[in-house]
Scaffold this active site. Structure first.
Site, PDB file in Angstrom:
ATOM      1  N   LYS A 180       2.407  -7.024   8.350  1.00 25.30           N
ATOM      2  CA  LYS A 180       2.209  -5.291   7.989  1.00 25.30           C
ATOM      3  C   LYS A 180       3.474  -4.676   8.325  1.00 25.30           C
ATOM      4  O   LYS A 180       3.675  -4.216   9.685  1.00 25.30           O
ATOM      5  CB  LYS A 180       0.732  -5.366   8.752  1.00 25.30           C
ATOM      6  CG  LYS A 180       0.500  -3.360   8.308  1.00 25.30           C
ATOM      7  CD  LYS A 180      -0.763  -3.186   8.396  1.00 25.30           C
ATOM      8  CE  LYS A 180      -0.349  -2.317   7.430  1.00 25.30           C
ATOM      9  NZ  LYS A 180      -2.580  -1.515   7.848  1.00 25.30           N
ATOM     10  N   GLY A 185       0.602  -1.070  -0.419  1.00 22.26           N
ATOM     11  CA  GLY A 185       0.255   0.150  -0.058  1.00 22.26           C
ATOM     12  C   GLY A 185       1.381   1.131   0.319  1.00 22.26           C
ATOM     13  O   GLY A 185       2.118   0.713  -0.068  1.00 22.26           O
ATOM     14  N   TYR A 235       1.837   2.844   2.489  1.00 18.20           N
ATOM     15  CA  TYR A 235       2.932   3.176   3.664  1.00 18.20           C
ATOM     16  C   TYR A 235       3.355   2.214   4.328  1.00 18.20           C
ATOM     17  O   TYR A 235       3.546   2.004   4.772  1.00 18.20           O
ATOM     18  CB  TYR A 235       2.664   4.388   4.253  1.00 18.20           C
ATOM     19  CG  TYR A 235       1.124   4.093   4.962  1.00 18.20           C
ATOM     20  CD1 TYR A 235       1.702   2.737   6.414  1.00 18.20           C
ATOM     21  CD2 TYR A 235       0.359   3.858   4.892  1.00 18.20           C
ATOM     22  CE1 TYR A 235       0.779   2.256   7.507  1.00 18.20           C
ATOM     23  CE2 TYR A 235      -0.877   3.633   6.319  1.00 18.20           C
ATOM     24  CZ  TYR A 235      -0.770   2.525   7.606  1.00 18.20           C
ATOM     25  OH  TYR A 235      -1.998   2.157   8.151  1.00 18.20           O
ATOM     26  N   ASP A 272     -14.287   1.425   6.543  1.00 20.75           N
ATOM     27  CA  ASP A 272     -13.641   1.273   5.405  1.00 20.75           C
ATOM     28  C   ASP A 272     -14.076   0.182   4.864  1.00 20.75           C
ATOM     29  O   ASP A 272     -13.322  -1.552   4.667  1.00 20.75           O
ATOM     30  CB  ASP A 272     -12.513   1.306   5.366  1.00 20.75           C
ATOM     31  CG  ASP A 272     -11.940   1.015   3.719  1.00 20.75           C
ATOM     32  OD1 ASP A 272     -11.881   1.582   3.096  1.00 20.75           O
ATOM     33  OD2 ASP A 272     -10.520   0.762   3.666  1.00 20.75           O
TER      34      ASP A 272
END
Lengths: 258, 637
Positions: B322, B302, B304, B414
């Site tokens: 992540k 993604g 960042y 989201d």
């Protein structure tokens, strides 16, 4: 896992002093002095916050982050101004009221160094930015990534609204009780008292204190089975309120000692 | 009291607009009112009505007493004189080189800070208040330091926690300086407690399993007045702690050498050290260290963050790593900060678990549990024809996770199939809380660009920035439909296109279907043609009548008319799941109930599946998903 930064990156712009590593000097530090230092720093933060047009809630979060940091860490090990400045930017992220890091740096720098010209050199800015980025992670690690805390503001608002309906309108309108309560709530973040009590209790105590200041009594409170503060917060006692009020008064005492 | 008043008025001036703060808070009232009962808000109906009036009074009163900003600054600057205290302060950075004595064995490790967090609220704070003497005595002794710190806990240094603490007198809770000043603490006491600090440091276990305690400090003749009791067999208790905490399988493989080490170490004290002890143990085992994880495939990238599949060397379980890059100009991304602080508190069977946080110089790595697929892949793999039983199970789990968030006033913001992860058992978990927020006081406008366009409710599309839990419910409706029908409900590419699709299907809003839209400037500006609503049956013919009803309740234009997650879970559509499902504890999966079984999806083609499992045993590599236009770039395991 290595350090987030190396000594050469460090910058001391936020600190006016040179290194004072002498242990004997450090030991002289005094608890009361420490409170004063914190008071001064929080005031610096508040002043910067006002200039940055921050609202009360992120401002309170910033103060909480600052106090929590120094309830874990030793004051002498860090530049409190840097911590304060970083707390502002961190709080703006947490509360989603975004501030540009550059703005925070410039404003805080001006607040800190009133006699110096504004920060112009790009390298100094970059250094401070780097310092802040590292410091931000440090703070988050120290706080265990727990940067949110329930704030008393919304409770106070609820309480003010319902109490305003209960108290006689002429009395209520004549006294600046809302402003007093709100100002007191903001002021109490200068001290560690904001960490030591639940949000609801703080709100009740602030309200109690401001009623006391203006000599207003809640109608029929002396006949009521449930006192008004019990209505707002079931688990609070009058002693606890008084205890909080004393702590708030300590904060105001600090101001006088400055 | 007068004094106070006078000083108060001083500071009153110093404030920023009371009126602004009040009005800013006032906006929140409508939303917050539903929560009023928990807040101890008196729920007398008469009271509520007058409240807005009272507020406007407050505002007007506040304006009068306000002083201009500049004056405030002026008065502050006059007072802002820096006393001699400042000169004592050591800059954070200047303080740094002193740390070097905490470096050992030439390793370039950096102990977070000299005495980071030796205190938590429940502990006595004498370490803290006497940092100087502590350090002086420290000098010349070799100390071990932790390899890195585990972040789950409030920064407490792992190495402190293994040693028993002394029995404590009644003064113990006082800070040292206060005790000294009261003269209650004799010099001898002082020394002994200082020594204890040292023992503390040295009691740290080396990674080779030896206790340092016996090696460099024996000449100090330290003895600690400690009484110990053993309550549980060490090993059992430790595994229990770990599994409880990290929701790891009960058969966690602790490294053998670790267990051996434990039996050599000073035994655990009981009682209040248990939390710290557990923390220490976790670190000792290898949590918080990058070395404990093997990186496997890359799963996605993604703006960042990069997500890798990984394997924990401790548990042999797959994990999702992540990795958040930190060279960003504005410091740590705000989404990352929020995601971590939120996920740490969320413990629910339908929310992805954050196992560990690893911090390195350049990145922050979040270690999540690994789930094989997301809902989008799941639907793709079964040819977009899911069993209707599974649709119901997935929807229920989605609502369950969401209800948990909403109860804690957290919005996800989201929701999309890519953010719903599914494992082989059919457990669905919410992921990617980067945009989620703890719904405290809705102080400000949330950023407008939050929900992926396809699942974005019309009120947000039309520029509403004040939203609450219903924002997530629209997305649930869209996902529900997508599972039943096998295609996205409103795959719009722009805001206008999206709105157009919505209105074409559900009918152009009218005063009775969406009163709020009638005054919305954006809506009037778009000037949509008039469409009649299409019956939902035509859209998703496989959906039973109860399901249609639920979908229509989720897809309401008016945000406050949308059904809440809690109510939706009680909808008759879920009656076939039985009554027991409503009584499950938060952390229990719905598949712990016998009557809940995953069905075979009709569209699924596979020869390698055994029994009732609908997915391959071997996790497929999750290559980056092709995201439709307008999608958030952010991607989570």
């Amino acid at each position: 896992m290595a350090a987030p930064m190396r000594p050469k990156d460090y910058h001391t712009l936020m600190s006016k002093t040179t290194k004072t590593g002498d242990p004997s000097r450090r030991r002289r530090s005094h608890h009361g002095d420490e409170e004063l230092v914190h008071f001064r720093i929080v005031r610096f933060m508040m002043e910067s916050g006002i200039k940055l047009r921050m609202t009360s809630v992120p401002m309170a979060t910033a103060a909480i982050i600052y106090h929590r940091f120094f309830s874990i860490c030793i004051l002498q090990d860090y530049d409190p101004y840097l911590i304060g400045m970083t707390a502002i930017s961190l709080a703006s992220k947490v509360e989603e009221e975004h501030l540009k890091i550059r703005d925070v740096i410039n404003v805080c720098y001006r607040t800190r160094h009133k006699d110096k010209p504004p920060l112009e050199s790009q390298t100094e800015l970059a250094d401070l930015r780097q310092a802040m980025a590292s410091c931000e992670l440090l703070i988050m690690r120290v706080l265990g990534f727990n940067v949110t805390k329930e704030l008393p503001h919304k409770y106070l608002l609820h309480y003010l609204k319902s109490l305003g309906d209960w108290i006689d309108a002429s009395v209520w309108d004549r006294t600046p009780i809302r402003d007093t309560a709100w100002a007191m709530l903001r002021d109490l973040y200068h001290g560690k008292v904001c960490l030591q009590h639940e949000a609801q209790h703080l709100a009740v105590a602030v309200l109690y204190f401001s009623l006391l200041c203006f000599g207003i009594e809640v109608p029929l409170n002396n006949q009521a089975e449930t006192k008004w503060w019990k209505v707002f917060s079931e688990d609070i006692t009058e002693e606890e309120i008084k205890n909080i009020i004393e702590q708030i008064m300590d904060v105001y005492d600090l101001e006088q000692r400055l | 009291m007068k004094k106070i008043k006078r000083r108060l008025s001083l500071t009153l001036r110093g404030g920023r607009g009371v009126d602004e703060s009040l009005s800013e808070l006032a906006e929140s009232m409508n939303i917050e009112e539903s929560n009023a009962k928990d807040n101890g808000w008196p729920s007398r109906s008469g009271k509520q009505k007058g409240s807005s009036k009272a507020l406007s009074k407050a505002e007007s009163a506040a304006i009068v007493t306000l002083q201009p900003l500049m004056e405030v600054e002026g008065s502050l600057s006059k007072k802002q004189q820096l006393g001699p205290n400042i000169s004592r302060m050591v800059s954070f950075f200047e303080g740094e080189p002193k740390l070097s004595k905490h470096f050992i064995r030439g390793k370039q490790h950096y102990r977070t800070m000299p005495s980071l967090a030796r205190k938590s609220k429940t502990e006595p704070d004498f370490f803290l208040n006497d940092g100087a003497s502590f350090r002086t005595i420290d000098k010349g002794r070799r100390m071990r330091k932790s390899e890195s710190d585990s972040f789950f806990d409030e920064g407490t240094k792992a190495s402190d926690k293994l040693f028993p603490i002394p029995t404590i007198d009644s003064n113990f809770n006082l800070p040292l300086w206060r005790r000294l000043s009261k003269g209650r603490m004799k010099t001898a006491d002082f020394h002994s407690s200082s020594r204890l600090c040292i023992v503390h440091e040295n009691a740290r276990l080396g990674s080779d399993g030896e206790s340092d305690q016996t090696s460099g400090t024996s000449n100090d003749d330290v003895h600690s007045p400690v009484k110990l009791r053993h309550k549980y067999p060490l090993q059992r208790r430790l595994s229990e702690d770990i599994t409880k905490r990290l929701s790891l399988p009960a058969d966690i493989h602790l490294p053998d050498n670790f267990l051996e080490k434990r039996s050599l170490s000073p035994p655990f004290p009981e009682g209040r050290l248990s939390r710290r002890m557990r923390r220490a143990s976790l670190h000792e085992i290898g949590f918080g260290k990058m070395e404990s994880y093997t990186k496997l495939d890359k799963l996605g990238e993604g703006t960042y963050a990069t997500v890798f599949k990984g394997k924990s060397k401790l548990t042999d379980n797959l994990v999702a790593l992540k990795e958040i890059r930190l060279e960003h100009e504005e410091g740590a991304p705000c989404t990352a900060i929020r995601e971590v602080s939120l996920l740490k508190d969320l413990k629910h069977a339908n929310i992805v678990t954050l196992h560990d946080i690893i911090h390195t110089e350049k990145s922050l790595t979040l270690v999540f549990e690994y789930l094989e697929k997301d809902l989008k892949q799941y639907m793709d793999d079964c040819g977009n024809i899911m069993s209707m039983t599974n649709v119901k199970l997935f929807l229920y789990q989605l609502l369950r996770g969401l209800n948990y968030c909403h109860r804690r006033r957290i919005l996800h913001r989201d929701l999309k199939p890519q953010n719903l992860l599914i494992n082989e058992k059919g457990e669905l978990k919410l992921a990617d809380f980067g945009l989620a927020r703890a719904k405290s006081v809705p102080t400000k406008t949330y950023s407008n660009e939050v929900v992926t366009l396809w699942y974005r409710p019309p009120d947000v599309l039309l520029g509403s920035t004040e939203y609450s839990t219903p924002i997530d419910m629209w997305g649930v409706g869209c996902i529900f439909y997508e599972m039943s029908a096998g295609r996205p409900l409103f795959p719009g590419s722009t805001v206008e296109d999206e709105l157009h699709l919505i209105f074409k299907t559900l009918g152009t809003p009218a005063a009775e279907t969406w009163p709020g839209a009638m005054t919305n400037e954006d809506f009037l500006m778009y000037n949509f043609p008039h469409y009649e609503p299409e019956p939902l049956v035509n859209l998703a013919p496989r959906l039973e009548a109860d399901g249609q009803d639920l979908a229509s309740k989720l897809l309401q234009y008016e945000a406050k008319w949308r059904i809440s997650a809690e109510e939706a879970m009680k909808h008759p559509y879920f009656n076939t799941l039985g009554p027991r499902i409503h009584k499950l504890p938060d952390t229990a999966s719905i598949f712990t109930l016998d009557e809940i079984r995953l069905a075979k999806d009709p569209g699924y083609k596979s020869s390698s599946v055994g029994s009732s499992a609908t997915m391959p045993r071997v996790p497929t590599s999750r290559s980056a998903i092709s995201e439709p236009p307008g999608m958030c770039e952010e991607f989570l395991p």
